[in-house]
Design a protein around this motif. Sequence first.
Motif, PDB file in Angstrom:
ATOM      1  N   GLY A  81      24.404   7.916  69.435  1.00 28.97           N
ATOM      2  CA  GLY A  81      24.804   9.126  69.205  1.00 28.97           C
ATOM      3  C   GLY A  81      24.887   9.886  68.140  1.00 28.97           C
ATOM      4  N   PRO A  82      24.963  11.397  68.180  1.00 27.20           N
ATOM      5  CA  PRO A  82      24.601  12.087  67.199  1.00 27.20           C
ATOM      6  C   PRO A  82      25.463  11.963  65.995  1.00 27.20           C
ATOM      7  CG  PRO A  82      25.803  13.449  68.970  1.00 27.20           C
ATOM      8  CD  PRO A  82      25.302  12.051  69.390  1.00 27.20           C
ATOM      9  N   TYR A  83      26.687  11.585  66.148  1.00 33.00           N
ATOM     10  CA  TYR A  83      28.135  11.572  65.037  1.00 33.00           C
ATOM     11  C   TYR A  83      27.502  10.436  64.215  1.00 33.00           C
ATOM     12  CZ  TYR A  83      30.523  14.566  68.364  1.00 33.00           C
ATOM     13  OH  TYR A  83      30.610  15.483  69.009  1.00 33.00           O
ATOM     14  N   SER A  84      27.375   9.315  64.675  1.00 32.29           N
ATOM     15  CA  SER A  84      26.818   8.092  64.017  1.00 32.29           C
ATOM     16  C   SER A  84      25.412   8.145  63.202  1.00 32.29           C
ATOM     17  CB  SER A  84      26.713   6.608  65.080  1.00 32.29           C
ATOM     18  OG  SER A  84      28.179   6.436  65.500  1.00 32.29           O
ATOM     19  N   ALA A  85      24.422   8.698  64.107  1.00 30.47           N
ATOM     20  CA  ALA A  85      23.203   8.836  63.371  1.00 30.47           C
ATOM     21  C   ALA A  85      23.213   9.864  62.080  1.00 30.47           C
ATOM     22  CB  ALA A  85      22.171   9.656  64.554  1.00 30.47           C
ATOM     23  N   GLY A  86      24.019  10.999  62.266  1.00 28.61           N
ATOM     24  CA  GLY A  86      24.191  11.752  61.132  1.00 28.61           C
ATOM     25  C   GLY A  86      24.877  11.113  60.266  1.00 28.61           C
ATOM     26  N   ALA A  87      25.954  10.488  60.270  1.00 26.33           N
ATOM     27  CA  ALA A  87      26.817   9.916  59.153  1.00 26.33           C
ATOM     28  C   ALA A  87      25.856   8.912  58.718  1.00 26.33           C
ATOM     29  CB  ALA A  87      27.804   9.065  59.898  1.00 26.33           C
ATOM     30  N   PHE A  88      25.104   8.017  59.292  1.00 29.32           N
ATOM     31  CA  PHE A  88      24.320   7.107  58.616  1.00 29.32           C
ATOM     32  C   PHE A  88      23.267   7.736  57.610  1.00 29.32           C
ATOM     33  CE2 PHE A  88      20.187   4.676  58.836  1.00 29.32           C
ATOM     34  CZ  PHE A  88      20.545   3.628  58.386  1.00 29.32           C
ATOM     35  N   PHE A  89      22.604   8.788  58.202  1.00 28.94           N
ATOM     36  CA  PHE A  89      21.782   9.597  57.123  1.00 28.94           C
ATOM     37  C   PHE A  89      22.557   9.992  55.816  1.00 28.94           C
ATOM     38  CE2 PHE A  89      20.790  13.888  55.532  1.00 28.94           C
ATOM     39  CZ  PHE A  89      19.663  13.609  55.053  1.00 28.94           C
ATOM     40  N   ILE A  90      23.782  10.407  56.092  1.00 27.85           N
ATOM     41  CA  ILE A  90      24.640  10.747  54.786  1.00 27.85           C
ATOM     42  C   ILE A  90      24.813   9.611  53.752  1.00 27.85           C
ATOM     43  CG2 ILE A  90      26.662  11.661  53.857  1.00 27.85           C
ATOM     44  CD1 ILE A  90      24.593  13.920  55.115  1.00 27.85           C
ATOM     45  N   LYS A  98      33.694  11.472  56.814  1.00 29.58           N
ATOM     46  CA  LYS A  98      34.934  11.251  57.244  1.00 29.58           C
ATOM     47  C   LYS A  98      34.930  11.739  58.664  1.00 29.58           C
ATOM     48  CE  LYS A  98      39.944  12.527  56.823  1.00 29.58           C
ATOM     49  NZ  LYS A  98      40.144  12.602  58.092  1.00 29.58           N
ATOM     50  N   PHE A  99      35.024  10.701  59.578  1.00 26.45           N
ATOM     51  CA  PHE A  99      35.297  10.920  60.924  1.00 26.45           C
ATOM     52  C   PHE A  99      36.613  11.473  61.178  1.00 26.45           C
ATOM     53  CE2 PHE A  99      31.763   8.041  60.636  1.00 26.45           C
ATOM     54  CZ  PHE A  99      30.897   8.348  61.882  1.00 26.45           C
ATOM     55  N   ARG A 100      36.862  12.143  62.481  1.00 26.64           N
ATOM     56  CA  ARG A 100      38.147  12.722  62.674  1.00 26.64           C
ATOM     57  C   ARG A 100      39.245  11.511  62.960  1.00 26.64           C
ATOM     58  NH1 ARG A 100      37.932  16.553  67.814  1.00 26.64           N
ATOM     59  NH2 ARG A 100      37.075  17.830  66.248  1.00 26.64           N
ATOM     60  N   ASP A 101      40.440  11.756  62.122  1.00 28.64           N
ATOM     61  CA  ASP A 101      41.472  10.744  62.225  1.00 28.64           C
ATOM     62  C   ASP A 101      41.178   9.507  61.650  1.00 28.64           C
ATOM     63  OD1 ASP A 101      43.058  12.792  63.676  1.00 28.64           O
ATOM     64  OD2 ASP A 101      42.225  12.095  65.209  1.00 28.64           O
ATOM     65  N   ARG A 121      30.987   6.308  68.007  1.00 31.07           N
ATOM     66  CA  ARG A 121      29.975   6.761  68.812  1.00 31.07           C
ATOM     67  C   ARG A 121      30.653   8.227  69.191  1.00 31.07           C
ATOM     68  NH1 ARG A 121      25.384   5.653  71.745  1.00 31.07           N
ATOM     69  NH2 ARG A 121      24.793   7.087  73.400  1.00 31.07           N
ATOM     70  N   GLU A 122      31.792   8.079  69.784  1.00 33.81           N
ATOM     71  CA  GLU A 122      32.499   9.397  70.450  1.00 33.81           C
ATOM     72  C   GLU A 122      33.324  10.012  69.430  1.00 33.81           C
ATOM     73  OE1 GLU A 122      31.332   9.974  73.399  1.00 33.81           O
ATOM     74  OE2 GLU A 122      30.282   8.066  73.530  1.00 33.81           O
ATOM     75  N   VAL A 123      33.506   9.872  68.226  1.00 33.21           N
ATOM     76  CA  VAL A 123      34.559  10.431  67.279  1.00 33.21           C
ATOM     77  C   VAL A 123      33.587  11.202  66.523  1.00 33.21           C
ATOM     78  CG1 VAL A 123      36.073  10.175  65.448  1.00 33.21           C
ATOM     79  CG2 VAL A 123      35.932   8.441  67.378  1.00 33.21           C
ATOM     80  N   PRO A 124      33.880  12.578  66.358  1.00 29.44           N
ATOM     81  CA  PRO A 124      33.051  13.680  65.578  1.00 29.44           C
ATOM     82  C   PRO A 124      33.298  13.442  63.990  1.00 29.44           C
ATOM     83  CG  PRO A 124      34.495  14.780  67.382  1.00 29.44           C
ATOM     84  CD  PRO A 124      34.854  13.166  67.131  1.00 29.44           C
ATOM     85  N   VAL A 125      32.409  13.771  63.310  1.00 31.82           N
ATOM     86  CA  VAL A 125      32.503  13.708  61.783  1.00 31.82           C
ATOM     87  C   VAL A 125      32.951  15.287  61.562  1.00 31.82           C
ATOM     88  CG1 VAL A 125      31.272  13.708  59.641  1.00 31.82           C
ATOM     89  CG2 VAL A 125      30.593  12.232  61.651  1.00 31.82           C
ATOM     90  N   GLU A 126      34.161  15.023  60.784  1.00 33.06           N
ATOM     91  CA  GLU A 126      34.663  16.332  60.353  1.00 33.06           C
ATOM     92  C   GLU A 126      34.537  16.935  59.067  1.00 33.06           C
ATOM     93  OE1 GLU A 126      38.763  16.135  61.193  1.00 33.06           O
ATOM     94  OE2 GLU A 126      39.425  14.763  59.513  1.00 33.06           O
ATOM     95  N   LEU A 143      21.521  16.108  59.351  1.00 33.12           N
ATOM     96  CA  LEU A 143      22.897  16.823  59.195  1.00 33.12           C
ATOM     97  C   LEU A 143      23.416  17.724  60.079  1.00 33.12           C
ATOM     98  CD1 LEU A 143      25.393  17.141  56.979  1.00 33.12           C
ATOM     99  CD2 LEU A 143      24.009  19.103  56.010  1.00 33.12           C
ATOM    100  N   LEU A 144      22.460  18.428  60.826  1.00 38.33           N
ATOM    101  CA  LEU A 144      22.588  19.309  61.722  1.00 38.33           C
ATOM    102  C   LEU A 144      23.119  18.836  63.160  1.00 38.33           C
ATOM    103  CD1 LEU A 144      20.307  22.318  61.110  1.00 38.33           C
ATOM    104  CD2 LEU A 144      22.588  21.988  60.201  1.00 38.33           C
ATOM    105  N   LEU A 145      22.945  17.450  63.229  1.00 33.12           N
ATOM    106  CA  LEU A 145      23.390  16.740  64.183  1.00 33.12           C
ATOM    107  C   LEU A 145      25.033  16.720  64.497  1.00 33.12           C
ATOM    108  CD1 LEU A 145      21.306  13.761  64.254  1.00 33.12           C
ATOM    109  CD2 LEU A 145      21.071  15.343  65.840  1.00 33.12           C
ATOM    110  N   LEU A 146      25.636  17.102  63.331  1.00 32.24           N
ATOM    111  CA  LEU A 146      27.141  17.166  63.244  1.00 32.24           C
ATOM    112  C   LEU A 146      27.786  18.472  63.647  1.00 32.24           C
ATOM    113  CD1 LEU A 146      27.400  15.264  60.017  1.00 32.24           C
ATOM    114  CD2 LEU A 146      27.094  14.133  62.135  1.00 32.24           C
ATOM    115  N   LYS A 147      27.674  18.727  64.944  1.00 33.20           N
ATOM    116  CA  LYS A 147      28.094  20.014  65.383  1.00 33.20           C
ATOM    117  C   LYS A 147      29.563  20.613  65.305  1.00 33.20           C
ATOM    118  CE  LYS A 147      23.777  20.801  67.009  1.00 33.20           C
ATOM    119  NZ  LYS A 147      22.945  21.939  66.401  1.00 33.20           N
TER     120      LYS A 147
END
Length: 256
Positions: A81-90, A98-101, A121-126, A143-147
């Motif tokens: 998923g995009p959130y985990s992929a973007g987080a991995f890059f960072i 920081k994922f939501r909550d 996977r389903e938790v957005p990066v905020e 980075l732009l995966l984190l919509k």
Amino acid sequence: MAAPWVSLRLVAPMWNGTRGIHRLGGAVVPEGNQKKERKMLQFLNNHFYDVEALRGYLLQREMSKVHLKNRSFTWLEEQHGPYSAGAFFILKQGGAVKFRDKEWIRPDKYGHFSPEFWNFREVPVEAVDASDCEINYEGLDNLLLLKELQSLSLQRCPHVDDWCLSRLYPLADSLQELSLAGCPRVSERGLACLHHLQNLRRLDISDLPAVSNPGLTQILVEEMLPNCQVVGVDWAEGLKLGPEEQPQDTASPVPA
């Protein structure tokens, strides 16, 4: 002339396999290290004839490392998923996410970090703290995966430039906080590209050496983003009137 009681220790120069380069000294270098140094010195001697050529090689080598760090991880998006992929890059860059909550996830001093983010996977990066990271134009693909990103810190990122800022528009719907403090390659032109980010509520543009007139730039950015608090610059900084702009006394002289 040296005193007669002062002894001089003469050490034969050690030939290291390169023309005109010798080792002088009495320290014994381990055999393995000697071979490595000989290979390196031989390589340098064969390929470089002046300092500029060597500097160019080292710069090219460093940039290759930067490009490798900024390679695309979009293939991870299909698996995690995009959130985990973007987080991995960072996190690989040395930044924090920081994922939501959830609590912040940061790498330790060895660059290791908890793999628990793969479960989000389903938790957005905020929020992303990429301060001092080597993110460049190419790396923004990740980075732009984190919509749904709301806060982004790019403080002191050496490769973030005006072109990078022009690519942030896909985050316009979500991004509320942005810090560009200390980015050496960000100028007025790049800041002008932020007009897409109308949901910004706080923007830090402090310590931008490429901005020639910080005070005027802040005024223009505030007009461009009327709902955003622009911080980091004294509004009067750099506002200098030229001779033709100095106030003139237009009153007629009073006759004596």
